[in-house]
Design a protein around this motif. Structure first.
Motif, PDB file in Angstrom:
ATOM      1  N   LYS A 476      33.646  39.437  50.904  1.00  0.00           N
ATOM      2  CA  LYS A 476      33.965  40.128  49.651  1.00  0.00           C
ATOM      3  C   LYS A 476      35.264  39.585  49.054  1.00  0.00           C
ATOM      4  N   GLU A 479      34.669  36.005  47.683  1.00  0.00           N
ATOM      5  CA  GLU A 479      33.935  36.006  46.418  1.00  0.00           C
ATOM      6  C   GLU A 479      34.805  36.515  45.277  1.00  0.00           C
ATOM      7  N   ARG A 482      36.644  33.818  43.822  1.00  0.00           N
ATOM      8  CA  ARG A 482      35.763  32.767  43.293  1.00  0.00           C
ATOM      9  C   ARG A 482      35.775  31.518  44.184  1.00  0.00           C
ATOM     10  N   SER A 485      30.910  29.552  49.182  1.00  0.00           N
ATOM     11  CA  SER A 485      30.622  29.738  50.603  1.00  0.00           C
ATOM     12  C   SER A 485      30.898  28.458  51.371  1.00  0.00           C
TER      13      SER A 485
END
Length: 497
Positions: A476, A479, A482, A485
């Protein structure tokens, strides 16, 4: 059981919020700009209020002690050991509708369109005049200059003006052609033909409706939109994921050609309108200034530029009070005088409350000021409220839309309130913001050839350093910053190599 009407007298306690108290609470949560607007409105409404710089001969009157703004337990002491206070009380139609009207007017008059009226504001409006005097050409001016020599007929000129008004600062068209055509009373193919002309304007890529169309227009201008390149532009999502195998399949090219195509796409401009001047960016004026003092102490003071300097015109009050004849006039003058006094007390209370809350935040977060974001401590509204003897809602209002200038930059006061991340041992809990900082540091240190940190691996590294965090929390936070992965980062490194 018989029913009947009867009178009863009951005694009870209740809290009544007077209009004056509501105003005092409202002032707490206003930002600097909102406070300026509020004060301007009060200056227009209340003839006994004046700015300090308007009439230096006007005498200031001390606020009425009986009108003090009291917030129950939120009483503010006159001074604090860690803070200094420096405050004194002294005395029309839309662009599309305009263009539509001009289209009809042009058809009826049989003459050229008057561009001083068409499509939102004339060239002699205050905004355009200021823009010309500043010497910065806007995207809108640039497009209208090209439109004036485009050779389009009157109807298409008016429709083009509406489309120009729908272009955002990046150069993208932000309107639905079908809806715009219905509003203008024309058909969609007619508007599409106007759009084709406008997409030939400079800068290339202007009037695109999405990124793919913007890149496609630039490739057409370079005569480079072959089938392979068209397939690449139509699959930008695969490029964003660095899925080179899928891109090779859809484009039908080998690795070397694909690398050259990607390099060419990267050389294009995704925001063609960004090179032109736009609306000026509003700067943030801090409400509180924090400076480092001797001995490692921090000086906290209010920014005098954000404090309204008001006074009550005592001489004018004496003059109009003596001249009041009717009861209504006397009540009006008395109300204005009491409201002016109350406003001064509210502004003083607001300033002192902001200063007290900011001083406690500095005391709690001195590690951040001295050593950086990695030393940001967990902090919530209740902790600050209990430390300074105020209600939690008061602290929340004070920290809304307020900014503080520190040696490390300008931050919103709410920046210093962060969630708590538990420690693996008996140590002190960690701030969520400092944990985000550590995650970013771990990912920033990744290099081609090294093993990319997965979310599970980041959890293991953080637990070794004493941070007890779940993998989903790491994902979280990653993300929210930004950060792609680990799979996408690995593809990015392979592409860069």
């Amino acid at each position: 059981m018989a029913l009947g009407a009867r009178l009863e007298v009951r005694q009870g306690q209740g809290l009544v919020i007077t209009p004056q108290l509501q105003q005092a609470i409202k002032l707490l949560q206003l930002s600097g700009l909102e406070l300026d607007a509020f004060v301007e409105a009060e200056l227009e409404r209340n003839p006994l209020l004046a700015r300090e710089d308007r009439d230096p001969d006007v005498e200031a009157v001390a606020p009425d002690p009986g009108a003090e703004a009291t917030f129950a337990a939120d009483r503010i002491p006159e001074s604090g050991a860690e803070a200094r206070l420096d405050i004194s009380h002294e005395a029309e139609a839309s662009p599309g509708e305009r263009a539509t009207g001009d289209m009809a007017a042009g058809e009826d008059a049989g003459g050229a369109i008057d561009w001083s009226r068409t499509s939102g504001g004339g060239f002699e409006s205050d905004g355009d005049l200021a823009q010309r005097l500043s010497g910065v050409a806007t995207l809108r001016d640039h497009l209208f200059a090209q439109l004036s020599v485009s050779g389009l007929d009157r109807a298409r000129l008016a429709a083009a003006g509406v489309l120009i008004d729908s272009v955002d600062e990046g150069g993208y068209l932000r309107c639905d052609l079908v809806e715009t055509a219905e509003r203008l009373g024309c058909d969609a193919p007619f508007l599409e033909s106007v759009l084709v002309v406008l997409q030939g304007f400079e800068p290339t890529g202007i009037f695109a409706r999405d990124v793919a169309e913007c890149l496609r227009l630039q490739l057409i201008e370079r005569d480079r939109l072959d089938p392979a390149m068209a397939a690449l532009v139509d699959n930008l999502d695969l490029l964003a994921r660095r899925d080179m195998a899928a891109l090779r399949r859809v484009c039908g090219v080998d690795d070397e050609d694909l690398r050259e195509m990607i390099a060419e796409v990267r050389g294009l401009t995704p925001r063609p309108g960004a090179a032109f001047g736009g609306e000026p960016t509003a700067s943030v004026t801090p409400d509180v200034i924090i400076r480092e003092g001797p001995g490692g102490l921090w000086n906290v003071e209010l920014n005098s530029d954000t404090l309204p300097r008001l006074l009550v015109d005592r001489r004018y009050f004496a003059r109009v009070s003596a001249g009041a004849r009717t009861d209504a006039e006397k009540v009006f003058v008395s109300d204005c005088f009491s409201q002016a006094n109350w406003l001064l007390k509210c502004l003083d209370q607001r300033a002192r409350t902001i200063l007290k809350v900011a001083s406690e935040i500095v005391r709690q977060q001195d590690g951040f000021l001295a050593f950086g974001v990695s030393h940001l401590r967990p902090l919530n509204l209740r902790t600050v409220a209990e430390a300074i003897g105020m209600h939690e809602s008061t602290v929340s209002r004070v920290t809304s839309n307020k900014f503080v200038s520190t040696p490390r930059g300008v931050f919103e006061l709410k920046f210093f309130f962060t969630a708590s991340i538990a420690s693996t041992g008996d140590g002190e809990a960690h701030s969520a913001e400092s944990v985000r900082h550590r995650i970013r540091q771990l990912i920033d240190t990744e290099r081609p050839g090294d093993k990319v940190h997965s979310d599970d691996r980041i959890v293991e590294i953080l637990k070794v350093s004493g941070v007890d965090i779940a993998r989903r929390t790491v994902a979280k936070y990653r993300e929210s910053m930004r950060i792609p992965s680990s799979t996408d980062r690995r593809r990015m490194m392979a592409t860069a190599g």
